[in-house]
Design a protein around this motif. Structure first.
Motif, PDB file in Angstrom:
ATOM      1  N   LYS A  14       3.531  -1.488   6.798  1.00 44.33           N
ATOM      2  CA  LYS A  14       3.521  -1.079   5.544  1.00 44.33           C
ATOM      3  C   LYS A  14       3.088   0.251   5.094  1.00 44.33           C
ATOM      4  O   LYS A  14       3.991   0.607   4.443  1.00 44.33           O
ATOM      5  CB  LYS A  14       1.810  -1.862   4.378  1.00 44.33           C
ATOM      6  CG  LYS A  14       1.361  -1.138   3.184  1.00 44.33           C
ATOM      7  CD  LYS A  14       2.775  -2.984   2.474  1.00 44.33           C
ATOM      8  CE  LYS A  14       2.437  -2.682   1.281  1.00 44.33           C
ATOM      9  NZ  LYS A  14       1.294  -3.364   0.718  1.00 44.33           N
ATOM     10  N   ILE A  18       6.945   1.931   2.740  1.00 44.70           N
ATOM     11  CA  ILE A  18       5.977   2.733   1.393  1.00 44.70           C
ATOM     12  C   ILE A  18       7.681   3.936   1.649  1.00 44.70           C
ATOM     13  O   ILE A  18       7.944   4.308   0.809  1.00 44.70           O
ATOM     14  CB  ILE A  18       5.189   2.975   1.614  1.00 44.70           C
ATOM     15  CG1 ILE A  18       4.097   1.797   1.347  1.00 44.70           C
ATOM     16  CG2 ILE A  18       5.197   4.344   0.395  1.00 44.70           C
ATOM     17  CD1 ILE A  18       2.521   1.706   1.497  1.00 44.70           C
ATOM     18  N   ALA A  40       5.757   1.250  -5.773  1.00 43.63           N
ATOM     19  CA  ALA A  40       5.406  -0.361  -5.966  1.00 43.63           C
ATOM     20  C   ALA A  40       5.689  -1.175  -6.159  1.00 43.63           C
ATOM     21  O   ALA A  40       6.199  -1.528  -6.038  1.00 43.63           O
ATOM     22  CB  ALA A  40       4.346   0.521  -6.228  1.00 43.63           C
ATOM     23  N   LYS A  41       6.580  -0.386  -7.140  1.00 39.12           N
ATOM     24  CA  LYS A  41       7.690  -1.571  -8.615  1.00 39.12           C
ATOM     25  C   LYS A  41       8.723  -1.817  -6.788  1.00 39.12           C
ATOM     26  O   LYS A  41       9.257  -3.301  -7.150  1.00 39.12           O
ATOM     27  CB  LYS A  41       8.481  -0.774  -9.357  1.00 39.12           C
ATOM     28  CG  LYS A  41       9.264  -2.000 -10.319  1.00 39.12           C
ATOM     29  CD  LYS A  41       9.960  -1.016 -11.507  1.00 39.12           C
ATOM     30  CE  LYS A  41      10.513  -2.627 -11.986  1.00 39.12           C
ATOM     31  NZ  LYS A  41      11.739  -1.462 -13.346  1.00 39.12           N
ATOM     32  N   ILE A  43       8.542  -1.766  -3.952  1.00 33.67           N
ATOM     33  CA  ILE A  43       8.436  -2.816  -3.215  1.00 33.67           C
ATOM     34  C   ILE A  43       7.322  -4.087  -3.608  1.00 33.67           C
ATOM     35  O   ILE A  43       6.888  -5.030  -2.129  1.00 33.67           O
ATOM     36  CB  ILE A  43       7.147  -2.133  -1.556  1.00 33.67           C
ATOM     37  CG1 ILE A  43       5.476  -1.409  -2.231  1.00 33.67           C
ATOM     38  CG2 ILE A  43       8.258  -1.063  -0.819  1.00 33.67           C
ATOM     39  CD1 ILE A  43       5.032  -0.484  -1.473  1.00 33.67           C
ATOM     40  N   ASN A  44       7.512  -4.401  -4.530  1.00 26.84           N
ATOM     41  CA  ASN A  44       6.760  -5.174  -5.491  1.00 26.84           C
ATOM     42  C   ASN A  44       5.178  -5.420  -4.914  1.00 26.84           C
ATOM     43  O   ASN A  44       4.538  -6.146  -3.939  1.00 26.84           O
ATOM     44  CB  ASN A  44       7.428  -7.139  -4.266  1.00 26.84           C
ATOM     45  CG  ASN A  44       8.449  -6.562  -4.956  1.00 26.84           C
ATOM     46  OD1 ASN A  44       8.561  -6.405  -6.569  1.00 26.84           O
ATOM     47  ND2 ASN A  44      10.004  -7.145  -4.619  1.00 26.84           N
ATOM     48  N   SER A  45       5.106  -3.931  -5.246  1.00 23.94           N
ATOM     49  CA  SER A  45       3.046  -4.138  -5.026  1.00 23.94           C
ATOM     50  C   SER A  45       2.345  -3.022  -6.262  1.00 23.94           C
ATOM     51  O   SER A  45       3.143  -2.776  -7.035  1.00 23.94           O
ATOM     52  CB  SER A  45       2.863  -3.012  -3.627  1.00 23.94           C
ATOM     53  OG  SER A  45       1.642  -3.004  -3.009  1.00 23.94           O
ATOM     54  N   ALA A  46       1.395  -3.390  -5.854  1.00 26.39           N
ATOM     55  CA  ALA A  46       0.567  -2.365  -6.801  1.00 26.39           C
ATOM     56  C   ALA A  46       0.274  -1.118  -6.473  1.00 26.39           C
ATOM     57  O   ALA A  46       0.027  -0.588  -5.356  1.00 26.39           O
ATOM     58  CB  ALA A  46      -0.886  -3.549  -7.178  1.00 26.39           C
ATOM     59  N   SER A  47       0.519  -0.442  -7.400  1.00 27.28           N
ATOM     60  CA  SER A  47       0.229   1.573  -7.737  1.00 27.28           C
ATOM     61  C   SER A  47      -0.637   1.485  -6.459  1.00 27.28           C
ATOM     62  O   SER A  47      -0.631   2.682  -5.490  1.00 27.28           O
ATOM     63  CB  SER A  47       0.620   1.963  -8.583  1.00 27.28           C
ATOM     64  OG  SER A  47       1.604   1.811  -9.494  1.00 27.28           O
ATOM     65  N   ASN A  49      -2.592  -0.351  -4.024  1.00 29.06           N
ATOM     66  CA  ASN A  49      -2.130  -0.014  -3.322  1.00 29.06           C
ATOM     67  C   ASN A  49      -1.561   0.563  -2.129  1.00 29.06           C
ATOM     68  O   ASN A  49      -2.230   1.247  -0.963  1.00 29.06           O
ATOM     69  CB  ASN A  49      -1.621  -1.777  -2.567  1.00 29.06           C
ATOM     70  CG  ASN A  49      -2.263  -2.785  -2.891  1.00 29.06           C
ATOM     71  OD1 ASN A  49      -3.470  -3.121  -3.130  1.00 29.06           O
ATOM     72  ND2 ASN A  49      -1.164  -3.845  -3.380  1.00 29.06           N
ATOM     73  N   ILE A  50      -0.323   1.301  -2.690  1.00 24.79           N
ATOM     74  CA  ILE A  50      -0.245   2.356  -1.974  1.00 24.79           C
ATOM     75  C   ILE A  50      -1.031   3.563  -1.003  1.00 24.79           C
ATOM     76  O   ILE A  50      -1.248   4.227  -0.601  1.00 24.79           O
ATOM     77  CB  ILE A  50       0.843   3.473  -2.323  1.00 24.79           C
ATOM     78  CG1 ILE A  50       1.458   2.710  -3.809  1.00 24.79           C
ATOM     79  CG2 ILE A  50       1.765   4.841  -2.531  1.00 24.79           C
ATOM     80  CD1 ILE A  50       3.155   1.979  -2.245  1.00 24.79           C
ATOM     81  N   TYR A  53      -3.019   3.350   1.895  1.00 31.11           N
ATOM     82  CA  TYR A  53      -2.130   4.633   3.093  1.00 31.11           C
ATOM     83  C   TYR A  53      -1.834   6.007   2.654  1.00 31.11           C
ATOM     84  O   TYR A  53      -0.904   6.240   4.208  1.00 31.11           O
ATOM     85  CB  TYR A  53      -0.449   3.811   3.172  1.00 31.11           C
ATOM     86  CG  TYR A  53      -0.925   2.068   2.798  1.00 31.11           C
ATOM     87  CD1 TYR A  53      -0.518   1.479   4.505  1.00 31.11           C
ATOM     88  CD2 TYR A  53      -0.688   1.631   2.577  1.00 31.11           C
ATOM     89  CE1 TYR A  53      -0.954   0.031   5.038  1.00 31.11           C
ATOM     90  CE2 TYR A  53      -1.380  -0.016   2.241  1.00 31.11           C
ATOM     91  CZ  TYR A  53      -0.751  -0.460   3.752  1.00 31.11           C
ATOM     92  OH  TYR A  53      -1.714  -1.757   3.183  1.00 31.11           O
TER      93      TYR A  53
END
Length: 208
Positions: A14, A18, A40-41, A43-47, A49-50, A53
């Motif tokens: 992951k 990123i 985030a957009k 990788i189709n993830s919520a901000s 979640n970044i 990491y």
């Protein structure tokens, strides 16, 4: 494989995803357009979640530079198996040029960028840069082996900076003029390497 190793591999995967997304945004839109939201957009993830990491955007950029630029830097080996210093320098520069051309997008994205954040990692024309920039330090050492011991460190650094800048210019033009015939590209590279080595040895003659 135990659960701990699986989690570690999943996290690293992951993390790389990123960094890849951030690198693509920088290359396509510029450093000033990079944001956690855009990553985030992509990788189709919520901000949110970044942040599991990386601490923030600067942390992402620093990681990109540390990992990406290290790959570029390490393509300039000391060539210890070659005894002649001139040949060692020539082979080191040749390997560096070829590596940069193979990784042209990464090279352009990191080194042709005036972002203050990136320049903290890539600037190397300032006095004392040979002590702080790994790429320049390696080049400095190669040049030092070719010249008399009594040449001032400051002079050696200026020579290294000039050689790096000329090599950088050739790389950029070869990347931009990508439709040049392979034979012409090779001639330009070999001519540059010959002129570089001969130019450095001028300082050797001056010290005699």
């Amino acid at each position: 494989m135990n659960n701990q190793n699986q989690l570690s591999q999943k996290r690293e995967k992951k993390r790389k995803l990123i960094l890849q997304a951030a690198s693509e945004i920088i290359r396509m839109e510029g450093m000033e357009k990079l944001s956690i939201r855009k990553i985030a957009k992509k990788i189709n993830s919520a901000s949110s979640n970044i942040y599991h990491y990386f601490v923030d955007k600067e942390d992402i950029v620093n990681s990109l530079m540390t990992e990406g630029y290290r790959n570029i830097v390490h393509s300039l080996p000391t060539q210890d198996f070659i005894q002649n210093p001139k040949e060692r320098l020539t082979e080191g520069l040749r390997t560096y040029i070829e590596s940069a051309l193979k990784n042209s997008d990464e090279y352009i994205g990191m080194l042709v960028n005036s972002s203050p954040v990136l320049l903290e990692h890539t600037s190397l024309l300032f006095e004392g840069a040979s002590l702080k920039r790994e790429a320049l330090s390696m080049l400095y050492q190669l040049i030092k082996e070719m010249l008399p011991d009594d040449i001032e460190p400051s002079q050696l650094e200026l020579i290294a900076q000039s050689v790096w800048t000329a090599t950088f210019g050739l790389i950029i033009k070869l990347i931009l003029e990508k439709d040049l015939p392979i034979e012409q590209r090779q001639k330009l590279m070999e001519t540059h390497l010959s002129i570089t080595a001969a130019g450095i040895l001028v300082f050797q003659d001056q010290e005699k």
